[in-house]
Design a protein around this motif. Structure first.
Motif, PDB file in Angstrom:
ATOM      1  N   SER A  67      42.920  -9.232  29.912  1.00  0.00           N
ATOM      2  CA  SER A  67      42.286  -8.070  29.270  1.00  0.00           C
ATOM      3  C   SER A  67      41.717  -8.433  27.899  1.00  0.00           C
ATOM      4  O   SER A  67      40.770  -7.799  27.436  1.00  0.00           O
ATOM      5  CB  SER A  67      43.294  -6.935  29.140  1.00  0.00           C
ATOM      6  N   SER A  76      31.885  -6.421  34.782  1.00  0.00           N
ATOM      7  CA  SER A  76      33.249  -5.929  34.628  1.00  0.00           C
ATOM      8  C   SER A  76      34.189  -7.130  34.741  1.00  0.00           C
ATOM      9  O   SER A  76      33.783  -8.234  35.095  1.00  0.00           O
ATOM     10  CB  SER A  76      33.561  -4.887  35.699  1.00  0.00           C
ATOM     11  N   GLU A  78      36.546  -7.657  36.945  1.00  0.00           N
ATOM     12  CA  GLU A  78      36.657  -8.079  38.343  1.00  0.00           C
ATOM     13  C   GLU A  78      35.416  -8.860  38.775  1.00  0.00           C
ATOM     14  O   GLU A  78      35.514  -9.866  39.489  1.00  0.00           O
ATOM     15  CB  GLU A  78      36.865  -6.868  39.268  1.00  0.00           C
ATOM     16  N   GLU A  79      34.232  -8.401  38.367  1.00  0.00           N
ATOM     17  CA  GLU A  79      33.004  -9.115  38.711  1.00  0.00           C
ATOM     18  C   GLU A  79      32.994 -10.510  38.092  1.00  0.00           C
ATOM     19  O   GLU A  79      32.590 -11.485  38.731  1.00  0.00           O
ATOM     20  CB  GLU A  79      31.771  -8.331  38.242  1.00  0.00           C
ATOM     21  N   LYS A  81      35.614 -12.305  37.291  1.00  0.00           N
ATOM     22  CA  LYS A  81      36.582 -13.141  38.014  1.00  0.00           C
ATOM     23  C   LYS A  81      35.974 -13.662  39.306  1.00  0.00           C
ATOM     24  O   LYS A  81      36.190 -14.814  39.685  1.00  0.00           O
ATOM     25  CB  LYS A  81      37.854 -12.345  38.303  1.00  0.00           C
ATOM     26  N   LYS A  82      35.200 -12.807  40.008  1.00  0.00           N
ATOM     27  CA  LYS A  82      34.551 -13.233  41.243  1.00  0.00           C
ATOM     28  C   LYS A  82      33.526 -14.338  40.969  1.00  0.00           C
ATOM     29  O   LYS A  82      33.428 -15.311  41.723  1.00  0.00           O
ATOM     30  CB  LYS A  82      33.853 -12.054  41.921  1.00  0.00           C
TER      31      LYS A  82
END
Length: 160
Positions: A67, A76, A78-79, A81-82
């Motif tokens: 965070s 974001s 999550e994006e 991380k992808k």
């Protein structure tokens, strides 16, 4: 007296040009600094640590994004991380592709026998005289290519 002085001076000149005896060398049992340096084995604990393909055996990973981590503007967490996971997977697959090619080479003897070793053989009349060329963007084999390109759709601008 003069004769004695001349004799002593000639003797001293003769002694000056006589090579000196070499003193016996000290023992060579004491290791020199370069012997210590060149005798080091930096990979002694793990001999395979620097072999090609050993990256998979090491504990290498991309750091986790939390965070408080940097996330590019417009993505974001999550994006991001992808995206990082996709980059890591691409890097790993490229490395595996290169590891699979490691140690494979064209043996010169097999190439030479396959080319034909007889003097005046057919390989002398072949394009490149038996040389193996790298793949190029265009076909320089001399064969006619009848496929139409994008320039053919425009027509010949020099025709009447």
């Amino acid at each position: 007296m003069k004769v004695a002085a001349v004799f002593v001076s000639l003797l001293s000149l003769a002694v000056a040009f006589v090579p000196q005896q070499q003193s016996a060398r000290s023992s060579t049992e004491v290791k020199a600094l370069f012997d210590d340096i060149f005798g080091m084995d930096l990979f002694a604990p793990n001999k395979e640590v620097n072999d090609y393909g050993s990256r998979n055996k090491k504990n290498l990973k991309v750091g986790d994004v939390g965070s408080n981590s940097y996330v590019p503007n417009g993505l974001s967490l999550e994006e991001y991380k992808k995206v990082r996971a996709a980059d890591e997977a691409k890097k790993a697959s490229n490395y595996q592709k290169n590891v699979a090619k490691a140690g494979k080479f064209l043996d010169f003897d097999k190439f030479y026998e396959g080319r034909g070793t007889a003097e005046g053989g057919n390989w002398l009349k072949a394009p490149g005289r038996g040389h193996t060329f790298a793949k190029t963007k265009y076909d320089f084999s001399g064969e006619q290519d009848d496929t139409k390109g994008w320039g053919d759709a425009l027509g010949n601008i020099f025709s009447k």
